[in-house]
Design a protein around this motif. Structure first.
Motif, PDB file in Angstrom:
ATOM      1  N   ALA A 262      52.147-101.463 -37.663  1.00 40.86           N
ATOM      2  CA  ALA A 262      53.500-101.516 -37.095  1.00 40.86           C
ATOM      3  C   ALA A 262      54.537-101.259 -38.182  1.00 40.86           C
ATOM      4  CB  ALA A 262      53.734-102.881 -36.453  1.00 40.86           C
ATOM      5  N   ARG A 263      54.314-101.897 -39.324  1.00 39.15           N
ATOM      6  CA  ARG A 263      55.268-101.727 -40.431  1.00 39.15           C
ATOM      7  C   ARG A 263      55.319-100.252 -40.860  1.00 39.15           C
ATOM      8  NH1 ARG A 263      53.191-105.302 -43.831  1.00 39.15           N
ATOM      9  NH2 ARG A 263      54.205-107.056 -42.757  1.00 39.15           N
ATOM     10  N   HIS A 264      54.148 -99.657 -40.973  1.00 41.38           N
ATOM     11  CA  HIS A 264      54.097 -98.245 -41.360  1.00 41.38           C
ATOM     12  C   HIS A 264      54.841 -97.377 -40.349  1.00 41.38           C
ATOM     13  CE1 HIS A 264      52.443 -94.419 -42.820  1.00 41.38           C
ATOM     14  NE2 HIS A 264      52.305 -94.117 -41.546  1.00 41.38           N
ATOM     15  N   LEU A 265      54.544 -97.606 -39.070  1.00 42.75           N
ATOM     16  CA  LEU A 265      55.154 -96.772 -38.034  1.00 42.75           C
ATOM     17  C   LEU A 265      56.666 -96.888 -38.044  1.00 42.75           C
ATOM     18  CD1 LEU A 265      52.710 -97.368 -35.039  1.00 42.75           C
ATOM     19  CD2 LEU A 265      53.224 -95.160 -36.095  1.00 42.75           C
ATOM     20  N   LEU A 266      57.166 -98.116 -38.210  1.00 35.43           N
ATOM     21  CA  LEU A 266      58.609 -98.321 -38.106  1.00 35.43           C
ATOM     22  C   LEU A 266      59.356 -97.914 -39.380  1.00 35.43           C
ATOM     23  CD1 LEU A 266      58.614-101.687 -36.160  1.00 35.43           C
ATOM     24  CD2 LEU A 266      59.270 -99.440 -35.295  1.00 35.43           C
ATOM     25  N   THR A 267      58.677 -97.949 -40.509  1.00 37.23           N
ATOM     26  CA  THR A 267      59.382 -97.638 -41.756  1.00 37.23           C
ATOM     27  C   THR A 267      59.119 -96.227 -42.252  1.00 37.23           C
ATOM     28  OG1 THR A 267      57.585 -98.569 -43.061  1.00 37.23           O
ATOM     29  CG2 THR A 267      59.396-100.061 -42.483  1.00 37.23           C
ATOM     30  N   GLN A 268      57.956 -95.689 -41.986  1.00 34.61           N
ATOM     31  CA  GLN A 268      57.602 -94.387 -42.561  1.00 34.61           C
ATOM     32  C   GLN A 268      57.654 -93.239 -41.557  1.00 34.61           C
ATOM     33  OE1 GLN A 268      56.745 -94.456 -45.995  1.00 34.61           O
ATOM     34  NE2 GLN A 268      57.308 -96.624 -45.756  1.00 34.61           N
ATOM     35  N   THR A 269      57.813 -93.548 -40.286  1.00 35.91           N
ATOM     36  CA  THR A 269      57.792 -92.476 -39.287  1.00 35.91           C
ATOM     37  C   THR A 269      58.945 -92.656 -38.313  1.00 35.91           C
ATOM     38  OG1 THR A 269      56.552 -93.628 -37.568  1.00 35.91           O
ATOM     39  CG2 THR A 269      55.243 -92.601 -39.316  1.00 35.91           C
ATOM     40  N   ALA A 270      59.064 -91.701 -37.394  1.00 36.07           N
ATOM     41  CA  ALA A 270      60.143 -91.754 -36.401  1.00 36.07           C
ATOM     42  C   ALA A 270      59.698 -92.499 -35.140  1.00 36.07           C
ATOM     43  CB  ALA A 270      60.567 -90.337 -36.047  1.00 36.07           C
ATOM     44  N   ALA A 271      58.652 -93.301 -35.260  1.00 37.80           N
ATOM     45  CA  ALA A 271      58.094 -93.976 -34.087  1.00 37.80           C
ATOM     46  C   ALA A 271      59.098 -94.922 -33.435  1.00 37.80           C
ATOM     47  CB  ALA A 271      56.848 -94.747 -34.483  1.00 37.80           C
ATOM     48  N   ARG A 272      59.058 -94.997 -32.084  1.00 33.41           N
ATOM     49  CA  ARG A 272      59.884 -95.971 -31.364  1.00 33.41           C
ATOM     50  C   ARG A 272      59.077 -96.526 -30.178  1.00 33.41           C
ATOM     51  NH1 ARG A 272      61.486 -92.478 -27.249  1.00 33.41           N
ATOM     52  NH2 ARG A 272      61.446 -90.337 -27.936  1.00 33.41           N
ATOM     53  N   ASP A 273      59.690 -97.424 -29.390  1.00 40.68           N
ATOM     54  CA  ASP A 273      59.044 -98.056 -28.225  1.00 40.68           C
ATOM     55  C   ASP A 273      57.701 -98.689 -28.617  1.00 40.68           C
ATOM     56  OD1 ASP A 273      61.130 -97.001 -26.823  1.00 40.68           O
ATOM     57  OD2 ASP A 273      59.986 -95.254 -26.100  1.00 40.68           O
ATOM     58  N   LEU A 274      57.688 -99.401 -29.688  1.00 43.41           N
ATOM     59  CA  LEU A 274      56.442 -99.966 -30.197  1.00 43.41           C
ATOM     60  C   LEU A 274      55.925-101.125 -29.325  1.00 43.41           C
ATOM     61  CD1 LEU A 274      55.082 -99.289 -33.089  1.00 43.41           C
ATOM     62  CD2 LEU A 274      55.733-101.636 -33.590  1.00 43.41           C
ATOM     63  N   GLU A 275      54.621-101.138 -29.099  1.00 43.75           N
ATOM     64  CA  GLU A 275      53.977-102.215 -28.321  1.00 43.75           C
ATOM     65  C   GLU A 275      52.708-102.639 -29.040  1.00 43.75           C
ATOM     66  OE1 GLU A 275      54.675-100.542 -23.931  1.00 43.75           O
ATOM     67  OE2 GLU A 275      52.674-101.363 -24.300  1.00 43.75           O
ATOM     68  N   VAL A 276      52.519-103.935 -29.179  1.00 41.06           N
ATOM     69  CA  VAL A 276      51.260-104.409 -29.765  1.00 41.06           C
ATOM     70  C   VAL A 276      50.510-105.204 -28.697  1.00 41.06           C
ATOM     71  CG1 VAL A 276      50.196-105.800 -31.565  1.00 41.06           C
ATOM     72  CG2 VAL A 276      52.322-104.560 -32.046  1.00 41.06           C
ATOM     73  N   THR A 277      49.252-104.827 -28.431  1.00 36.25           N
ATOM     74  CA  THR A 277      48.453-105.582 -27.451  1.00 36.25           C
ATOM     75  C   THR A 277      47.104-105.944 -28.073  1.00 36.25           C
ATOM     76  OG1 THR A 277      47.633-103.494 -26.587  1.00 36.25           O
ATOM     77  CG2 THR A 277      49.432-104.521 -25.370  1.00 36.25           C
ATOM     78  N   SER A 278      46.577-107.098 -27.628  1.00 38.01           N
ATOM     79  CA  SER A 278      45.248-107.451 -28.124  1.00 38.01           C
ATOM     80  C   SER A 278      44.212-106.864 -27.176  1.00 38.01           C
ATOM     81  CB  SER A 278      45.099-108.961 -28.220  1.00 38.01           C
ATOM     82  OG  SER A 278      45.280-109.515 -26.957  1.00 38.01           O
ATOM     83  N   SER A 279      43.023-106.666 -27.657  1.00 37.55           N
ATOM     84  CA  SER A 279      41.972-106.054 -26.844  1.00 37.55           C
ATOM     85  C   SER A 279      41.687-106.903 -25.614  1.00 37.55           C
ATOM     86  CB  SER A 279      40.685-105.950 -27.659  1.00 37.55           C
ATOM     87  OG  SER A 279      40.799-104.916 -28.577  1.00 37.55           O
ATOM     88  N   ASN A 280      41.512-106.234 -24.495  1.00 34.74           N
ATOM     89  CA  ASN A 280      41.009-106.958 -23.336  1.00 34.74           C
ATOM     90  C   ASN A 280      39.538-106.612 -23.187  1.00 34.74           C
ATOM     91  OD1 ASN A 280      41.009-104.372 -22.401  1.00 34.74           O
ATOM     92  ND2 ASN A 280      42.700-104.677 -20.975  1.00 34.74           N
ATOM     93  N   LEU A 281      38.934-107.221 -22.213  1.00 35.58           N
ATOM     94  CA  LEU A 281      37.502-107.000 -22.046  1.00 35.58           C
ATOM     95  C   LEU A 281      37.216-105.528 -21.749  1.00 35.58           C
ATOM     96  CD1 LEU A 281      34.875-108.438 -22.175  1.00 35.58           C
ATOM     97  CD2 LEU A 281      35.048-108.903 -19.748  1.00 35.58           C
ATOM     98  N   GLU A 282      38.153-104.924 -21.030  1.00 30.85           N
ATOM     99  CA  GLU A 282      37.937-103.524 -20.688  1.00 30.85           C
ATOM    100  C   GLU A 282      37.841-102.655 -21.936  1.00 30.85           C
ATOM    101  OE1 GLU A 282      40.473-102.103 -17.674  1.00 30.85           O
ATOM    102  OE2 GLU A 282      39.826-100.028 -17.906  1.00 30.85           O
ATOM    103  N   ALA A 283      38.727-102.942 -22.898  1.00 32.26           N
ATOM    104  CA  ALA A 283      38.686-102.171 -24.141  1.00 32.26           C
ATOM    105  C   ALA A 283      37.358-102.417 -24.865  1.00 32.26           C
ATOM    106  CB  ALA A 283      39.858-102.561 -25.027  1.00 32.26           C
ATOM    107  N   ALA A 284      36.933-103.681 -24.859  1.00 26.36           N
ATOM    108  CA  ALA A 284      35.665-104.018 -25.502  1.00 26.36           C
ATOM    109  C   ALA A 284      34.523-103.281 -24.806  1.00 26.36           C
ATOM    110  CB  ALA A 284      35.425-105.524 -25.437  1.00 26.36           C
ATOM    111  N   PHE A 285      34.586-103.285 -23.499  1.00 26.61           N
ATOM    112  CA  PHE A 285      33.561-102.632 -22.695  1.00 26.61           C
ATOM    113  C   PHE A 285      33.480-101.145 -23.036  1.00 26.61           C
ATOM    114  CE2 PHE A 285      32.416-100.481 -18.702  1.00 26.61           C
ATOM    115  CZ  PHE A 285      31.211-101.091 -18.444  1.00 26.61           C
ATOM    116  N   VAL A 286      34.638-100.515 -23.063  1.00 27.95           N
ATOM    117  CA  VAL A 286      34.674 -99.087 -23.353  1.00 27.95           C
ATOM    118  C   VAL A 286      34.180 -98.835 -24.770  1.00 27.95           C
ATOM    119  CG1 VAL A 286      36.198 -97.108 -23.700  1.00 27.95           C
ATOM    120  CG2 VAL A 286      36.481 -98.585 -21.692  1.00 27.95           C
TER     121      VAL A 286
END
Lengths: 300, 255
Positions: A262-286
């Motif tokens: 997140a720090r890299h994206l916000l300070t070194q790039t033009a990234a916006r609309d940042l969202e941080v999510t933790s893995s759900n079971l579906e992500a683990a499954f995939v």
């Protein structure tokens, strides 16, 4: 004594190895979800557990008996994925018929009530909806008051409310010491109702633990952002990044250290609309069951 | 609600029981198509041909002869239909469901045979009742022995039905077996006397199961029962029974 003791099971169909050296021990009273993509070997494993298929190698024991012996003694009951019902029996006749084939069955009326189908007892099975037929299968499985209940995709065709009712009765039964093993493709169901999740892929177990443990296995978190220009190579090189998915301007970074990303994206790039999510079971499954699973995720 | 039981025994008779048998019979009798073939058609054929039979030189005896032929026809269709029911149950996955109960496979087959035989008995009684109501008069011994012959002889068709049922996993197996039965009945002497067939063909059909059952069923009325008919019928029953058993074992191979 273990409820289920599968040791080094292997089953081949021609050149395809459906189940590959699979071992699994389930304690009495556990509720275990058996998760995996289609063709992972779930149904083949269940078939061997129930004595419907013969393993090419390995052994199956249910409460210390062979599957056939356990079934003859009414130790196992199962709700199968589809079929298994005669259209020209009524609901009550189906239950009464099956009850007559069990040692000390529970009363038909009680089982109908328990499965929530007492009101449609006189209806022909052929005229029941998918969800009603699924409840009828559940009723059949409850007849013998088994020590091990095996459910293969039990809630397919049920509406949300019916599913909730269904799981409520399963949990109530399990609280009395019944062991339950169910295969499902509803991840939320595994998450909500199982004490333990066993993930299977290409005939082998790839993860085994509580829902929290399995989620933890599929590393950490995702950081999603809008990144015009979509330069992702630098992101891939950051410490702890296991994968980057880019779709147009939207980028998702799978990582163990979301703060750093997140720090890299916000300070070194033009990234916006940042969202941080933790893995759900579906992500683990995939992550754990994808066929081309590399040890670290990859960009699509 | 009962807690899971610690230890328990197995079922007596491998799960064979009268509740299941009663429900099976009730279910079979619910099938309109089966009832058409087993009850309506044989009686219809009887009524259709009875005019000719009455006017024939044999008179009353010809009418009774026709009645027995049609009873055999009804019984053979009924028992075959009862046997082929296993095909429907296999294709719908019901057999698989039953394998998850303590029911032993042999007990399942026994119940299927008894259900088929019940259907056969109903066919014979129905046909005889229609005939009695429309003027057939024979001795009590003929009613009883001819009825028993038509009914028990049809065991061969219960075995045949089971064999076909385990051979063809289809819901519509009777659509294939039905016409086969009609041809067998035609050439087995139920609709036209075998004496009217060419000599070469007659030499073959006298060894057919239909001819055997019909010979035995008509013997109380007209005599002429040959050892060959009885032996061939017994052989057919054994052949179909063994065939059904072999296919059935393949079907239910367990761990």
């Amino acid at each position: 004594m273990l409820a289920v003791d599968l040791k080094k099971l292997t089953k081949r169909y021609g050149l395809v190895t459906a189940v590959n050296d699979l071992s699994l021990a389930i304690e009495s009273g556990e509720i275990v979800a058996f998760l995996g993509p289609n063709g992972a070997g779930k149904t083949t494993t269940i078939d061997m557990l129930l004595g419907l298929a013969r393993p090419d190698a390995g052994t199956v024991q249910v409460y210390g008996r062979s599957p056939a012996d356990a079934i003859a003694h009414g130790e196992i009951s199962a709700v199968m994925q589809s079929g298994g019902l005669l259209k020209d029996f009524t609901v009550a006749e189906t239950v009464a018929y099956t009850a007559s084939l069990h040692v000390a069955p529970r009363p038909v009326a009680e089982v109908l009530d328990r499965a929530g189908i007492a009101k449609i007892a006189t209806r022909r099975v052929g005229q029941c909806s998918g969800g009603e037929q699924q409840r009828l299968r559940f009723a059949l499985a409850l007849l013998s008051s088994p020590r091990l209940l095996v459910l293969d995709e039990p809630t397919t065709g049920m509406d949300v409310e019916t599913r909730r009712d269904f799981w409520r009765s399963i949990r109530e039964d399990a609280a009395q010491g019944r062991t339950v093993m169910f295969a499902t493709h509803y991840l939320d169901e595994a998450d909500a109702y199982a004490d333990r999740i066993v993930l299977i892929r290409q005939g082998s177990i790839v993860a085994d633990g509580t829902a929290a443990e399995v989620k933890g296995l599929a590393s950490g978190r995702q950081v999603r952002a809008t990144l015009p220009g979509g330069e992702t190579d630098v992101l891939r090189g950051l410490p702890g990044v296991t994968g980057v998915d880019a779709q147009g301007d939207s980028v998702t970074v799978h990582c163990t250290d979301s703060d750093l990303v997140a720090r890299h994206l916000l300070t070194q790039t033009a990234a916006r609309d940042l969202e941080v999510t933790s893995s759900n079971l579906e992500a683990a499954f995939v992550a754990l069951t994808a066929d081309d699973r590399p040890e670290s995720g990859s960009a699509r | 609600m009962t807690a899971p039981v610690a230890t328990r025994g197995t079922l007596p008779l491998g799960g064979f029981n009268l509740t299941a048998l009663r429900l099976e019979v009730r279910r079979v009798l619910r099938n309109r198509r089966t009832l058409m073939f087993v009850l309506v058609f044989p009686s219809m054929f009887y009524l259709l041909f009875s005019g000719t039979a009455r006017k024939s030189p044999g008179g009353a005896a010809s009418l009774a002869y026709l009645m027995i032929n049609m009873a055999v026809y009804g019984a053979m269709v009924g028992t075959t239909a009862g046997g082929t029911a296993v095909a429907v149950e296999r294709s719908l996955g019901w057999s698989r469901q039953l394998r998850l109960t303590p029911l032993r496979p042999a007990a399942y087959v026994a119940m299927k045979i008894l259900t088929a035989m019940t259907l056969g008995l109903i066919a014979v009684v129905a046909e005889f009742s229609v005939a009695a109501l429309t003027g057939v008069r024979v001795g009590a011994d003929v009613w009883l022995l001819a009825g028993l012959g038509a009914w028990l002889g049809s065991l061969v068709f219960a075995a045949f039905g089971l064999f076909m049922g385990f051979l063809l996993p289809s819901e519509n197996v009777m659509q294939f077996v039905g016409p086969v039965l009609a041809i067998m009945a035609m050439f087995g002497g139920l609709f036209i006397p075998v004496e009217m067939l060419p000599a070469g063909m007659r030499a073959v059909v006298v060894w057919s199961p239909v001819y055997g059952v019909a010979q035995i069923a008509r013997a109380p009325l007209v005599g002429g029962l040959t050892v060959a008919a009885v032996v061939s019928l017994a052989l057919w029953t054994v052949v179909f029974g063994a065939g059904a058993m072999a296919l059935f074992r393949r079907d239910t191979a367990r761990v």
